[in-house]
Each structure stands twice: as C-alpha cells, then as structure tokens.
Design a protein around this motif. Structure first.
Motif, PDB file in Angstrom:
ATOM      1  N   VAL A  18       3.289 -16.366   2.352  1.00 51.03           N
ATOM      2  CA  VAL A  18       4.500 -15.625   2.243  1.00 51.03           C
ATOM      3  C   VAL A  18       3.983 -14.359   1.630  1.00 51.03           C
ATOM      4  N   LEU A  19       4.261 -13.140   2.315  1.00 46.41           N
ATOM      5  CA  LEU A  19       4.000 -11.778   2.013  1.00 46.41           C
ATOM      6  C   LEU A  19       5.114 -11.190   1.669  1.00 46.41           C
ATOM      7  N   VAL A  20       5.365 -10.275   0.554  1.00 46.58           N
ATOM      8  CA  VAL A  20       6.506  -9.420   0.381  1.00 46.58           C
ATOM      9  C   VAL A  20       5.566  -8.101   0.040  1.00 46.58           C
ATOM     10  N   GLU A  21       5.823  -7.044   0.614  1.00 47.25           N
ATOM     11  CA  GLU A  21       5.046  -5.932   0.582  1.00 47.25           C
ATOM     12  C   GLU A  21       6.082  -4.696   0.321  1.00 47.25           C
ATOM     13  N   GLU A  22       5.858  -3.882  -0.836  1.00 46.61           N
ATOM     14  CA  GLU A  22       6.519  -2.689  -0.582  1.00 46.61           C
ATOM     15  C   GLU A  22       5.978  -1.668   0.666  1.00 46.61           C
ATOM     16  N   ASP A  23       7.027  -1.351   1.394  1.00 47.94           N
ATOM     17  CA  ASP A  23       6.730  -0.684   2.571  1.00 47.94           C
ATOM     18  C   ASP A  23       5.862   0.486   2.704  1.00 47.94           C
ATOM     19  N   LEU A  24       5.712   1.184   1.705  1.00 48.76           N
ATOM     20  CA  LEU A  24       4.844   2.353   1.679  1.00 48.76           C
ATOM     21  C   LEU A  24       3.414   2.014   1.718  1.00 48.76           C
ATOM     22  N   PHE A  25       3.054   1.110   1.102  1.00 50.51           N
ATOM     23  CA  PHE A  25       1.383   0.473   1.355  1.00 50.51           C
ATOM     24  C   PHE A  25       1.474  -0.486   2.622  1.00 50.51           C
ATOM     25  N   ASN A  26       1.372   0.092   3.815  1.00 50.28           N
ATOM     26  CA  ASN A  26       1.433  -0.459   4.981  1.00 50.28           C
ATOM     27  C   ASN A  26       0.011  -0.502   5.692  1.00 50.28           C
ATOM     28  N   PHE A  27      -0.506  -1.771   5.662  1.00 45.22           N
ATOM     29  CA  PHE A  27      -2.026  -1.665   5.944  1.00 45.22           C
ATOM     30  C   PHE A  27      -2.644  -1.445   7.223  1.00 45.22           C
ATOM     31  N   SER A  28      -1.740  -1.241   8.226  1.00 43.69           N
ATOM     32  CA  SER A  28      -1.795  -0.606   9.538  1.00 43.69           C
ATOM     33  C   SER A  28      -1.848   0.796   9.599  1.00 43.69           C
ATOM     34  N   LYS A  29      -0.982   1.564   8.535  1.00 42.35           N
ATOM     35  CA  LYS A  29      -0.772   2.944   8.657  1.00 42.35           C
ATOM     36  C   LYS A  29      -1.551   3.838   7.975  1.00 42.35           C
ATOM     37  N   ILE A  30      -2.075   3.094   6.523  1.00 43.49           N
ATOM     38  CA  ILE A  30      -2.530   4.015   5.601  1.00 43.49           C
ATOM     39  C   ILE A  30      -4.124   4.428   6.248  1.00 43.49           C
ATOM     40  N   PRO A  31      -4.669   3.552   7.050  1.00 41.36           N
ATOM     41  CA  PRO A  31      -6.144   4.246   7.407  1.00 41.36           C
ATOM     42  C   PRO A  31      -6.100   5.165   8.312  1.00 41.36           C
ATOM     43  N   THR A  32      -4.976   5.599   9.058  1.00 42.04           N
ATOM     44  CA  THR A  32      -5.011   6.755   9.765  1.00 42.04           C
ATOM     45  C   THR A  32      -4.222   7.917   9.237  1.00 42.04           C
TER      46      THR A  32
END
Length: 484
Positions: free
Chosen positions: A343-357
């Motif tokens: 079960v993953l609950v993440e703050e939307d700001l730290f999106n693993f797919s968006k940040i690298p780009t």
C-alpha cells in the motif's frame, strides 16, 4: 515505471468538474464488494459509525484540548525563524555583490522593484538553477526585506512566499542542516499541530482509512495478518484496523515497524506499548516489533506471517522527511519477501515518474502551486478561533515541507537517475484498482469536511484533491503470485 501515471501539468489544465461528494450521493452509493469494514453496511455509511472510527483513531493520543503552553513562545520562535539575516549568513555572496559596479547593481535593483512576489520567486529559482549565486543572493535579500514583517499578517501567500524564500536560501548555500533555531516546545507544538490537522482536514484520515481498507480486504480469510510499516510514528493509523480485525474469529495482527537508525527507538517502543494496551482492551491477539534496517538484506531477518502486507506512506506533510535511499531500501527489501500487497500513499508533488524529467525551476513552480493549494485548503477549515492553529500547522509542517522539497530535488544526472528507478523494485507487482467500497469510504469521509475537497479515482490511483489539484494519492500494488 510499471503503471500509468496520472498526468498533472504545472498549470492545472483539465477542466473536470469535482465529483459530487455530498452526503446524498454517498448514501445512495451501492457496492457489491463482499469485504467492507464494520463502518460500512451495504455500501452505506452512518454518522455514528464514522464517528466511532474517529474516536478509535484518536485513542492513542490523549489530546482533549490544545493548551496554551503548547504554543507558548510561538511568536518568539517566529522572530528567530523568520528573522534570519541573509547578509550575515552569506557574507561571501554579499561581498561579491559589493565589489560589482554600482551601475549594474542599480539596474538590478530597479528591475526587482518592478517585480511582484511571484516574479521575484521565479527569478530566484532561475538564478539558483543557473548557479548564479550573486544574483540569487540579491533576490533572496530583496524578498526577505519585503516579506519579513508582512509574513506576520493575515496574507497567506506572503507567509508561503517567505517559506519558499528561505528554501531558496538553503538550497543556494547547500546547508547540511537548517541553521535556524527551533522552538523550545517543539515536540508539544508538533503533536498539537498534528491533532488539529487530523481533526479539521481530511488529509490524515484519507491516508489512514484508505490504506486500512485495502489491508482489511487483502487480509480476508487469513488468520495471521502481518504488516510491515515504513514509518509508524505514533501509530495513529492502526486502532481502526485493529477494531475491525478484533470482530473476526481467530485472527491475529502483527506489526513490524521499520527504522533507519537508532535515534527514535525509544519513541517507537512507546508506540508499541500503547498499541499493545489497546489490543488487550479489545481482545485482539497482537504482536509488535521493530527493526533498524540499513540494507535490503536486513529484511531477511523478518519472520513472515500468513498474510504479509507492506504499508508505505512517503513524503506526507505531517511525517518526518525520509531520504530517497531509505525509501528504495524499504521497497526493495519488502518486495523480496513477496507481500500480498504493498500500500503506497504519496504526496502528489513527489511523483517518481515526473521528477526525473523536470528542471529545478519547473519543480519550483509545481511546488508553489502544490503548497498554495494545500494552504488554501487549510484556510477553509482554520478560520475564526482556529487561526492560531493554522499558524501552528504552517510553522510545524508546511514550512518544513517546503524547505525539504527544495533541498532534496535532484539536479545532478546521477540523482535524477536514482529517482527514475524509484519504483523499480516493484517490477514484480502490478497496480490494482481500489475497491468500490474503498472509494465510497473516501468520498463519504471527504464529504464530512467543509471546502472544495473531492476524490479522483483514475488509473488505479485514488487522490484527495483540493479544487483542481491533487494533494495526496493512494495506490495498491499486488504481487504477481496472487490473483485479485
């Protein structure tokens, strides 16, 4: 990434209307899911049932009121925290500027006089990204002069702008630690702020209830439920789940709390004692243990129960900041144990797919929109007599969240690559849709709070949104060995 991400651009561009989260809509929601907690009967929630959940969740924290001594000295601490003198902290940059020609300085100052706060913040981010430290220092000093006294007023954007200004400053000097003095009664302030946040905003309960419902469904038919928890803190998440498991016959619960070091061992032990006492009061067979994990191989020491579940809440505003390396170690370690679900609950700001780009400036703009939306949502709940509570939450959570987000954003290619494969350890897992029962529970919960909160369910992700922006998202990942 093995799953499709929900695209959230810098500027909210989708024009979807918020879901109707009124009580009438949720009361009419019917579900065919066979597994629902006691709080849900035939897809219908009752006020007294949800109230029971709230009371149980608060059982481990005895906060009957927010006492004045908990926030005593807040204004004095504010003077220290907000009143830093950047000219003293960064003499090299200031001396460098002093040596420049007065003509260039005059042009710079004239341009900055004509800029609004948002423009100055963006210019500061651009200077930091370009590593133009003299210009960055000049802009930060200008922002500090503008905001130092204005931030004490009622304008929420001014306070937010000051936090971002301080974040730019720390990013520019690459400080290993925040050089600002912490308030004397930090622990009391933090706990008071957390209690007020969970009572007046759905942010905390959305994460806890959504995760617990997924765990309850995954544990159906199992007798030994074993949860490996990434960051248990005070253990507030678990009493509601314990109550629902207690009504089942011959079901036991074991929680293993994972720590990254020995620093908080005593605090976690106290959490474990309180959870054990609560389990005894409801006649639930319960075991609690904790482990310091430094490498993925350390997870081999964990004895796996009948139904193994991993619970991972990361980058939540009210939680301590955890490094990316520790998050990756946790996900990599538990994946080797083949839990039924993660079960993953993440703050939307730290999106693993968006940040690298993203560039630093793009991330800065995204962070500004994200925290502005969160601040706006708090303003809708913390009005009137709760204004002091709003300031407390801003000081304890919002400010630190902004500082940490700007400091840990990866700029180097190697750092970006590390973020890019953030979920690589879950390659044997696949995201699954949340149950209609879970979605209904989230909608009902959000409907109990004032403001423009709503729930977005898309691409196997359930998001708590404020107006057009998601604040936090939950997803469930199932191991390939199991069938839904």
């Amino acid at each position: 990434m093995a799953y499709e991400q929900i695209p959230y651009p810098l500027e909210p561009s989708y024009n979807e209307k918020p879901l109707d989260c009124s009580l009438e809509t949720v009361f009419s929601f019917q579900t065919e899911d066979p597994i629902c907690p006691k709080t849900i009967q035939d897809g219908i929630f009752h006020d007294q049932d949800m109230e029971r959940l709230f009371q149980v969740e608060d059982g481990l924290l005895d906060f009957n009121s927010i006492h004045g001594d908990h926030i005593m000295g807040l204004e004095r601490a504010e003077e220290t925290k907000m009143g830093y003198d950047a000219s003293q902290e960064a003499p090299e940059q200031v001396d460098f500027l002093a040596d420049e020609s007065s003509h260039l300085n005059g042009i710079q100052e004239e341009l900055m006089e004509d800029c609004g706060l948002a423009d100055l913040l963006l210019a500061g981010a651009e200077a930091v990204e370009a590593q133009n430290w003299p210009l960055a220092s000049s802009i930060i000093l200008k922002l500090n002069d503008l905001l130092l006294h204005q931030a004490k007023g009622d304008n929420q954007f001014n306070r937010l702008a000051l936090f971002f200004t301080q974040g730019l400053y720390y990013r520019s000097i690459s400080a290993p630690e925040m050089p600002l003095q912490k308030p004397v009664s930090r622990q009391a302030n933090t706990m008071s702020a957390f209690q007020m946040l969970q009572e007046l905003s759905p942010y905390v309960k959305f994460a806890h209830f959504t995760a617990n419902q997924a765990i309850l469904e995954a544990a159906e038919g199992g007798q030994e439920v074993h949860v490996i928890d990434f960051d248990i803190m005070e253990g507030i998440q678990w009493p509601p789940l314990m109550v629902d498991l207690a009504v089942k016959k011959d079901v036991s619960l074991r929680i293993t709390s994972i720590l990254s070091d020995q620093e908080n061992v005593d605090i976690i032990q106290q959490t474990g004692r309180r959870l054990k006492e609560f389990a005894e009061s409801i006649s639930l067979s319960f075991t609690f243990d904790q482990m310091v994990i430094l490498r993925e191989e350390d997870f081999d020491r964990i004895e796996v129960g009948d139904t193994l579940i991993a619970n991972c809440m990361i980058h939540q505003l009210y939680m301590p900041n955890r490094s990316l390396s520790f998050i990756k170690t946790f996900l990599g370690g538990v994946s080797k144990l083949s839990p039924k679900i993660v079960v993953l609950v993440e703050e939307d700001l730290f999106n693993f797919s968006k940040i690298p780009t993203m560039s630093f400036v793009e991330f800065f703009c995204e962070a500004l929109h994200h925290y502005a939306a969160f601040s706006d949502s708090l303003m809708s709940s913390f009005s009137g007599i709760y204004k002091v509570g709003l300031r407390l939450i801003e000081e304890e959570f919002l400010r630190n969240g902004i500082w940490n987000s700007l400091r840990q954003f990866p700029c180097e290619k190697k750092e970006k690559s590390s973020w890019e494969d953030g979920f690589a350890s879950l390659k044997r897992f696949k995201p699954i849709p949340l149950s209609s029962c879970n979605v209904a529970q989230a909608k009902f919960l959000v409907g109990l709070f004032s403001g423009e909160y709503w729930v977005k369910h898309e691409n196997c992700r359930l998001a708590l949104c404020w107006k057009s922006r998601p604040l936090t998202t939950a997803s469930i990942w199932m191991h390939a060995h199991f069938k839904k």
